[in-house]
Design an enzyme around this catalytic site. Structure first.
Site, PDB file in Angstrom:
ATOM      1  N   LYS A 186       0.854  -1.187   0.000  1.00  0.00           N
ATOM      2  CA  LYS A 186       0.000   0.000   0.000  1.00  0.00           C
ATOM      3  C   LYS A 186       0.892   1.239   0.000  1.00  0.00           C
ATOM      4  O   LYS A 186       1.916   1.275   0.710  1.00  0.00           O
ATOM      5  CB  LYS A 186      -0.872  -0.059   1.252  1.00  0.00           C
ATOM      6  CG  LYS A 186      -1.968   0.971   1.386  1.00  0.00           C
ATOM      7  CD  LYS A 186      -2.811   0.632   2.619  1.00  0.00           C
ATOM      8  CE  LYS A 186      -3.990   1.561   2.800  1.00  0.00           C
ATOM      9  NZ  LYS A 186      -4.841   1.129   3.947  1.00  0.00           N
TER      10      LYS A 186
ATOM     11  N   SER B 211      -9.371   0.756   3.063  1.00  0.00           N
ATOM     12  CA  SER B 211      -8.621   1.624   2.165  1.00  0.00           C
ATOM     13  C   SER B 211      -7.475   0.921   1.440  1.00  0.00           C
ATOM     14  O   SER B 211      -6.839   1.511   0.550  1.00  0.00           O
ATOM     15  CB  SER B 211      -8.048   2.815   2.957  1.00  0.00           C
ATOM     16  OG  SER B 211      -7.161   2.376   3.977  1.00  0.00           O
TER      17      SER B 211
ATOM     18  N   SER C 145      -9.396  -1.831   7.152  1.00  0.00           N
ATOM     19  CA  SER C 145      -8.888  -1.623   5.798  1.00  0.00           C
ATOM     20  C   SER C 145      -8.057  -2.772   5.228  1.00  0.00           C
ATOM     21  O   SER C 145      -7.683  -2.719   4.057  1.00  0.00           O
ATOM     22  CB  SER C 145      -8.078  -0.322   5.737  1.00  0.00           C
ATOM     23  OG  SER C 145      -8.932   0.788   5.868  1.00  0.00           O
TER      24      SER C 145
END
Length: 460
Positions: free
Chosen positions: A78, A154, A178
């Protein structure tokens, strides 16, 4: 054994093939980069690809310069993880104008020390304040099972990249869900470790009270393999726990023997769509579980999590809100501005409640080892969808995909997600919740469900 150059190969299979000399790390990376190039116009999981770095690392492995349990395994992170030489985007436009990272984040270094090869940074919701996987600056990461649908957030790029078979392993962050939301919507195994178990050093924060980092993969074995490689105290993260490593991989063979498992009732048995509860029932039946327990005041826990998230997140971003408000995703900006207006007394009350709630929930783990609960209230919504109907009630998508994950993040419990593939439908996940530092129990259940064929994560 699966072809180690195919998108279906797991991290465990790739490392075994590289270690044995069956395949070169360079060949693995070439195949990986070709898949990324082919998939990205549709999936949009990556924001940065470090091809030259990956090829150099693979050449070093083939020359015998590196060893480790993840030898030759491609992985991506990420883009809130520091990658040396790149700005740490955190899904934003603003951060790109900041300094480039001087070194990799702690977990990137740990995985590479175990022989893995970083191939890039992944798309995410801006500043991690998102459950959808949509991003106003870089576009949405798309669900490989149906590119018209959300990947979840996310850590949307992390879920999309693994589900598409671009990489077998990705790292994400989990503040309110997330890692678990993308794992559920994209049909993957995911692990949110105990709060403080893995170092967060070298990652862009969101809510310090709740932030966790962890892996997403296509097998329970890969979760354990990567989690074990990342364990260990780090003085650069003030909340990282000074505990000895506790390997989970060797314990997967124990299955569920001796584990006391129960189903979360009350709050976790309502408010979702039928497929969420059918998934829990399927897992419970496979495990022979009938007992139900109640996590007391879970709804209040979710509300308190909202308060702490909004206030801490807003305080972190106030300087940017004052100087560059126009450069935020409008939805993210509004949520941070609302958080900035909340009274500090609410934060104090929420933290007090948090301590009480944690004590009550930990009492449950005197009687059970693992609790089953839905990971998301539904399967993946359509991209651009702003409202959804849950149990007959119209609710905002962005805020409510984490209704079952937030009460667990709130007190830092370890959770694995077991993905159920639904023939003719979209996948959905089940949370396997354990007491602090008992990741091995959750991973054993996940591995057992995979062995039974109940949980699976084939690439889309």
């Amino acid at each position: 054994m699966t072809d180690p150059l195919s998108k279906a190969a797991t991290a465990t299979e790739i490392s075994g093939a590289v270690m044995s000399g069956k395949v070169k790390a360079a060949a693995v990376i070439d195949a990986t980069l070709k898949r990324i190039e082919a998939a990205e116009p549709t999936i949009n999981a990556f924001t940065d690809v470090v091809a030259a770095r990956a090829r150099q690392r693979a050449a070093e492995i083939d020359a015998g310069l590196h060893r480790g349990p993840l030898l030759g395994v491609p992985f991506a992170v990420k883009n809130l993880f520091d990658i040396a030489g790149l700005p740490t985007r955190a899904g934003s436009k603003i951060n790109v104008d900041g300094p480039k990272a001087e070194r990799d984040g702690a977990l990137v270094r740990k995985l590479e020390a175990a022989g893995a090869i970083l191939v890039g940074g992944l798309n995410m919701g801006e500043y991690a304040y998102d459950f959808t996987g949509e991003n106003a600056h870089y576009g949405p990461s798309r669900n490989p099972h149906d590119p018209t649908r959300m990947s979840g957030g996310s850590s949307g790029g992390s879920g999309a990249a693994v589900a598409a078979g671009e990489v077998p392993l990705a790292l994400g962050s989990d503040t309110n869900g997330s890692i678990r939301v993308p794992s559920s919507l994209c049909g993957l195994f995911g692990l949110k470790p105990t709060y403080g178990r893995l170092s967060r050093a070298g990652s862009f924060p969101f809510v310090d009270s709740f932030d966790h980092l962890g892996p997403i993969a296509r097998s329970a074995e890969d979760l354990a393999l990567s989690f074990d490689a990342m364990q260990g105290w780090d003085s650069d993260d003030p909340v990282c726990t000074d505990r000895p490593a506790d390997p989970t991989l060797p314990r997967l063979v124990e299955g569920v023997d001796g584990l006391r498992i129960a189903i979360a009732g009350d709050y976790f048995a309502k408010g979702g769509e039928p497929e969420a509860f059918e998934a829990v029932a399927t897992v419970a039946k496979a495990l022979g579980v009938t007992r139900t327990v109640v996590l007391p005041q879970a709804a209040a826990a979710r509300a308190a999590a909202y308060v702490i998230t909004a206030i801490e997140g807003a305080q972190l971003h106030l300087p940017r809100l004052r100087t560059r408000p126009q450069d935020f995703d409008p939805d993210t900006r509004e949520r941070f501005m609302a958080g900035a207006l909340l009274p500090g007394a609410w934060y104090v009350k929420a933290q007090r409640f948090r301590r009480q709630y944690r004590a009550h929930v930990l009492k449950l783990f005197e009687e059970v080892d693992v609790i089953l609960a839905p990971a998301t209230p539904c399967t993946a919504p359509k991209l651009g969808q702003t409202m959804m109907k849950l149990d007959g009630v119209e609710l905002a998508v962005r805020a409510n995909l984490g209704i079952y994950t937030q009460p667990i993040s709130f007190i830092g419990l370890p959770v694995a997600v077991a993905p159920l593939q639904r023939p003719g439908g979209l996948p959905i996940g089940v949370q396997l919740i354990a007491k602090p530092y008992n990741e091995q129990a959750a991973l054993r259940v996940a591995a057992h469900l995979q062995k039974l064929g109940v949980a699976a994560a084939p690439p889309a």
